[in-house]
Design a protein around this motif. Structure first.
Motif, PDB file in Angstrom:
ATOM      1  N   SER A 153     -15.398 -36.353  16.021  1.00 16.26           N
ATOM      2  CA  SER A 153     -13.968 -37.107  15.981  1.00 16.26           C
ATOM      3  C   SER A 153     -12.817 -36.372  14.983  1.00 16.26           C
ATOM      4  N   GLY A 154     -12.898 -35.414  14.773  1.00 16.44           N
ATOM      5  CA  GLY A 154     -11.850 -35.238  13.638  1.00 16.44           C
ATOM      6  C   GLY A 154     -10.776 -35.880  12.904  1.00 16.44           C
ATOM      7  N   GLN A 165      -4.676 -37.437   9.109  1.00 17.27           N
ATOM      8  CA  GLN A 165      -3.758 -38.461   9.992  1.00 17.27           C
ATOM      9  C   GLN A 165      -4.958 -39.085  10.660  1.00 17.27           C
ATOM     10  N   ALA A 166      -6.340 -38.315  10.740  1.00 18.51           N
ATOM     11  CA  ALA A 166      -6.892 -38.899  11.975  1.00 18.51           C
ATOM     12  C   ALA A 166      -7.096 -40.606  11.609  1.00 18.51           C
ATOM     13  N   LEU A 167      -7.007 -40.480  10.368  1.00 19.27           N
ATOM     14  CA  LEU A 167      -7.652 -41.963   9.732  1.00 19.27           C
ATOM     15  C   LEU A 167      -6.291 -42.677   9.693  1.00 19.27           C
ATOM     16  N   ASP A 168      -5.470 -42.205   9.578  1.00 26.37           N
ATOM     17  CA  ASP A 168      -4.053 -42.882  10.192  1.00 26.37           C
ATOM     18  C   ASP A 168      -3.497 -43.807  11.748  1.00 26.37           C
ATOM     19  N   ALA A 209      -5.565 -47.065  11.538  1.00 26.25           N
ATOM     20  CA  ALA A 209      -5.409 -47.238  11.556  1.00 26.25           C
ATOM     21  C   ALA A 209      -3.860 -48.246  11.845  1.00 26.25           C
ATOM     22  N   GLY A 210      -3.948 -47.094  12.491  1.00 28.57           N
ATOM     23  CA  GLY A 210      -2.028 -48.159  13.690  1.00 28.57           C
ATOM     24  C   GLY A 210      -2.618 -48.437  14.086  1.00 28.57           C
ATOM     25  N   TRP A 211      -3.831 -47.969  15.149  1.00 28.75           N
ATOM     26  CA  TRP A 211      -5.070 -48.869  16.406  1.00 28.75           C
ATOM     27  C   TRP A 211      -4.576 -50.161  16.083  1.00 28.75           C
TER      28      TRP A 211
END
Length: 127
Positions: free
Chosen positions: A68-69, A87-90, A93-95
């Motif tokens: 999943s990255g 950055q994957a969590l970012d 979170a951005g979405w």
């Protein structure tokens, strides 16, 4: 309508990555692993410690998180520590934030429309 989620988040690849991330995070064991990795890198043995799972069972969870990255695995001598990919969590979170903003705007418009419908026809609130 100008209320679309930004193109960079909703590309096919971005959408597939979000699907994989949210699917990976749907499992409580994987969420606990991500929470542990937020503290710092850890080996498979360290990650397996709090769970009543075999090492192969933990490894399966780690593979899902890796695909999943959300995590990566490095090399340090004979160890392969797991690392949280922030950055994957970012991205997720951005979405979520963009979706929250979009729905908030939509609810504000609906609220305004409902107020308009409740106003008397001539605009005099005393009637």
């Amino acid at each position: 309508m100008g209320e679309e989620i930004s193109d960079d988040v909703m590309t096919a690849a971005g959408s597939q990555q979000l699907d994989a991330m949210f699917s990976a995070l749907s499992d409580p064991t994987r969420r606990a692993i991500v929470a542990r990795l937020a503290i710092g890198d850890a080996t498979v043995n360290e990650l397996a410690e709090p769970f009543k799972l075999s090492l192969p069972g933990i490894s399966k969870h780690l593979k899902v998180l890796e695909r999943s990255g959300l995590i990566s695995r490095g090399r340090h001598a004979q160890f392969r520590p797991c690392h949280l990919e922030v950055q994957a969590l970012d991205t997720a979170a951005g979405w979520i934030e963009e979706s929250r903003r979009l729905w908030s705007e939509r609810f504000d418009k609906l609220d305004q429309h409902l107020r308009t419908l409740q106003e008397p026809p001539n605009g005099d609130p005393s009637e």
